[in-house]
Design a protein around this motif. Structure first.
Motif, PDB file in Angstrom:
ATOM      1  N   THR A   6       0.820  -1.210   0.000  1.00 55.27           N
ATOM      2  CA  THR A   6       0.000   0.000   0.000  1.00 55.27           C
ATOM      3  C   THR A   6       0.854   1.259   0.000  1.00 55.27           C
ATOM      4  O   THR A   6       0.474   2.263  -0.606  1.00 55.27           O
ATOM      5  N   ALA A   7       2.003   1.230   0.677  1.00 61.87           N
ATOM      6  CA  ALA A   7       2.874   2.407   0.689  1.00 61.87           C
ATOM      7  C   ALA A   7       3.399   2.691  -0.715  1.00 61.87           C
ATOM      8  O   ALA A   7       3.463   3.846  -1.148  1.00 61.87           O
ATOM      9  N   CYS A   8       3.761   1.637  -1.444  1.00 60.31           N
ATOM     10  CA  CYS A   8       4.250   1.812  -2.809  1.00 60.31           C
ATOM     11  C   CYS A   8       3.115   2.241  -3.735  1.00 60.31           C
ATOM     12  O   CYS A   8       3.326   3.047  -4.649  1.00 60.31           O
ATOM     13  N   LYS A   9       1.906   1.703  -3.497  1.00 57.68           N
ATOM     14  CA  LYS A   9       0.760   2.145  -4.297  1.00 57.68           C
ATOM     15  C   LYS A   9       0.489   3.629  -4.075  1.00 57.68           C
ATOM     16  O   LYS A   9       0.165   4.362  -5.016  1.00 57.68           O
ATOM     17  N   ALA A  10       0.624   4.061  -2.824  1.00 59.27           N
ATOM     18  CA  ALA A  10       0.419   5.478  -2.514  1.00 59.27           C
ATOM     19  C   ALA A  10       1.471   6.331  -3.208  1.00 59.27           C
ATOM     20  O   ALA A  10       1.176   7.417  -3.719  1.00 59.27           O
ATOM     21  N   PHE A  11       2.696   5.829  -3.239  1.00 51.85           N
ATOM     22  CA  PHE A  11       3.765   6.559  -3.928  1.00 51.85           C
ATOM     23  C   PHE A  11       3.485   6.637  -5.424  1.00 51.85           C
ATOM     24  O   PHE A  11       3.692   7.677  -6.063  1.00 51.85           O
ATOM     25  N   LEU A  12       2.978   5.535  -5.985  1.00 55.99           N
ATOM     26  CA  LEU A  12       2.628   5.532  -7.409  1.00 55.99           C
ATOM     27  C   LEU A  12       1.501   6.528  -7.687  1.00 55.99           C
ATOM     28  O   LEU A  12       1.525   7.242  -8.703  1.00 55.99           O
TER      29      LEU A  12
END
Length: 555
Positions: free
Chosen positions: A68-74
């Motif tokens: 989820t953290a990487c999705k938020a960054f994306l």
């Protein structure tokens, strides 16, 4: 307040001031143009920054974006891309609504200013010409008056002199009268020119110059208003994108709030969970009794010579997984180099991919079959026999993919511990037979040795595993009771049973059916009460008895 009345004598200063006003306007245009260039450059840099940190397709980095953290960054990168687009909108609107418009207005302003000051100079030249005429008539009148005075004095002198002849006196009198008449004419001319000049001068300072200066004043005031309106437009262009920029920032905040640390922690577990149990206690090795010493199964330093005999019921050396290095060679087809949990995920993914390929090939086969039916009904559209080769090829691909799928499903069942005790499908596909309980299968999969250098290898225990498994397989079949026949079948094609668990048949051969197709594409048959195995269902024509709801044909 009017420049025509207040600044009637400041023609040159007004000319300088209006030129300064145009320079200010051009400077503002240059400022806005540089701002648009900055916005475009900033937008380009933001887009490049967003693109730089986007995950590369089909790379390990792309797999990381399941968190989820990487999705938020994306999402942040995507919002920054939209944010950059708004700065491009600012640049475009400022260019079209300010820069282009003001540049056109400056050209018009220059032409208007040139025309007004041209009229002003023309009026100045006219009044200067009138002034010169006045001065010329004045000097001529002055000169004629002086000449008349001298002529009068000369006449009086000649008239008073008794020695002068009467003819000379008459001549002097006529000359004085002539000069006096010329002075009168010059006076009248001077008076007329003076009146005309005064009229021209009054019109110049009270009509022409005020009108011209009024036009110049209005021109300058329009310039001031125009630059003020442009400044408002400048702010409004920025203000128009603020709501959209706010939405971009809200999107970033929403993406940040969607981060779920618990979910990410669970994903880490799913990604790296091995499925092994922690290693048990290491047994005490009593060196005071060398004759009774045995090698510890949990010893990390076991050598090949001191390796105990393979035991399914003992403790699994696979539990030492965290301390064992993996070989860096080619990945085995069954992913046996991975921990159980990771192996299960890989096998499941492989099974899903194969099922997709089977579905694709099946759709293709159905399409070819429909086309063949169309050709049969309408021969003029094509030759049905021309599709037989392609249809056979697709059918073979489907059978190959099904065999491959069953093989991987057997390995998957082995890992998940749900393989049935009598699953011959797995036996003939995987080459590894399960005659024990789930604990036995798990121990077999985990019972691998650590080489002296600590690397994880399979070669050292492979031979023992195969021997034990083969023994278990033979024992199971020795104990089995023959299954009753549920029908008969006729071989439509010759089949070479090369895999274990399959049986070879010859075209036209009649055999007994002991197990119907379970949906995996295989039928279990028997020959002469002592030979049995599996053949592809599409290779035989099956006839079930009355209890099996009549005859059913599989092609």
């Amino acid at each position: 307040m009017s420049w025509g009345t207040e600044l009637w004598d400041q023609f040159d200063n007004l000319e300088k001031h209006t030129q300064w006003g145009i320079d200010i306007l051009e400077k503002y245009i240059k400022f806005v143009k540089e701002r648009t260039d900055i916005e475009l450059s900033y937008a380009k840099q933001l887009r490049n920054l967003s693109k730089k940190y986007q995950p590369k397709k089909n790379s390990k980095e792309e797999e990381e974006y399941k968190y989820t953290a990487c999705k938020a960054f994306l999402s942040t990168l995507n919002e920054m891309n939209d944010y950059a687009g708004q700065h491009e909108v600012i640049s475009e609107n400022m260019t079209s609504q300010i820069t282009v418009d003001l540049m056109r207005y400056v050209q018009e302003l220059k032409q208007e200013r040139k025309s007004n000051f041209h009229d002003g100079r023309k009026a100045q030249q006219h009044i200067e010409t009138c002034w010169k005429q006045l001065e010329s008539s004045k000097r001529r009148f002055e000169r004629d008056c002086k000449e008349a005075d001298r002529a009068q004095q000369y006449f009086e002198k000649m008239d008073a002199d008794i020695n002068v002849t009467k003819a000379d006196v008459e001549k002097a009198r006529q000359q004085a009268q002539l000069r006096h008449q010329m002075a009168e004419d010059s006076k009248a001319d001077y008076s007329s020119i003076l009146q005309r000049f005064n009229q021209e001068q009054w019109e110049y300072y009270h009509t022409h110059i005020p009108n011209i200066f009024q036009k110049i004043q209005e021109m300058e005031e329009r310039r001031i208003v125009r630059i003020g309106e442009s400044m408002k437009t400048y702010a409004e262009v920025d203000r128009q994108v603020i709501p959209i920029i706010g939405k971009c920032l809200d999107g970033i905040v929403k993406a940040a709030e969607s981060i779920d640390q618990k979910n990410d922690s669970q994903l880490v577990v799913e990604a790296y969970k091995s499925g092994f149990e922690p290693p048990g206690d290491i047994e005490f090795e009593d060196y005071t009794q060398p004759m009774k010493r045995t090698v510890s199964e949990n010893s990390l330093s076991s050598s090949k010579e001191g390796k105990p005999e393979l035991k399914f019921g003992g403790k699994s050396r696979g539990k030492l997984w965290p301390f064992i290095k993996k070989n860096k060679g080619a990945t085995p087809e069954d992913f046996s180099n991975l921990p159980p949990e990771q192996r299960r995920k890989k096998l499941q993914q492989k099974v899903d991919d194969l099922n997709k390929e089977i579905q694709k090939e099946t759709d293709q086969r159905d399409a070819i079959t429909k086309m063949k039916d169309v050709y049969l009904k309408n021969p003029q559209m094509g030759d049905p026999a021309s599709l037989d080769h392609k249809l056979a090829e697709v059918t073979q691909n489907i059978e190959r993919l099904r065999l491959e799928t069953q093989k991987f499903e057997a390995w998957l069942a082995e890992v998940e511990g749900r393989l049935p005790a009598r699953s011959e499908q797995a036996r003939r596909q995987s080459g590894m037979y399960d005659g024990q309980t789930h604990q036995t299968v798990t121990n077999c999969a985990q019972d691998r040795e650590s080489s002296p250098d600590g690397s994880y290898t399979e070669e050292q225990s492979q031979e023992s595993e195969l021997k034990v498994l083969a023994t278990d397989f033979d024992d199971e079949f020795d104990d089995e009771e023959p299954l009753p026949a549920i029908g008969t079948c006729k071989a439509l094609y010759t089949f070479e049973g090369q895999n274990e668990g399959t049986i070879s048949v010859v075209e036209g051969e009649m055999l007994s059916v002991i197990e119907e197709d379970k949906g995996d594409g295989w039928t279990r048959i028997r020959r002469n009460e002592d030979e049995e195995g599996y053949v592809p269902t599409s290779y035989v024509e099956v006839y079930l008895d009355k209890n099996a709801k009549g005859a059913k044909t599989y092609i």
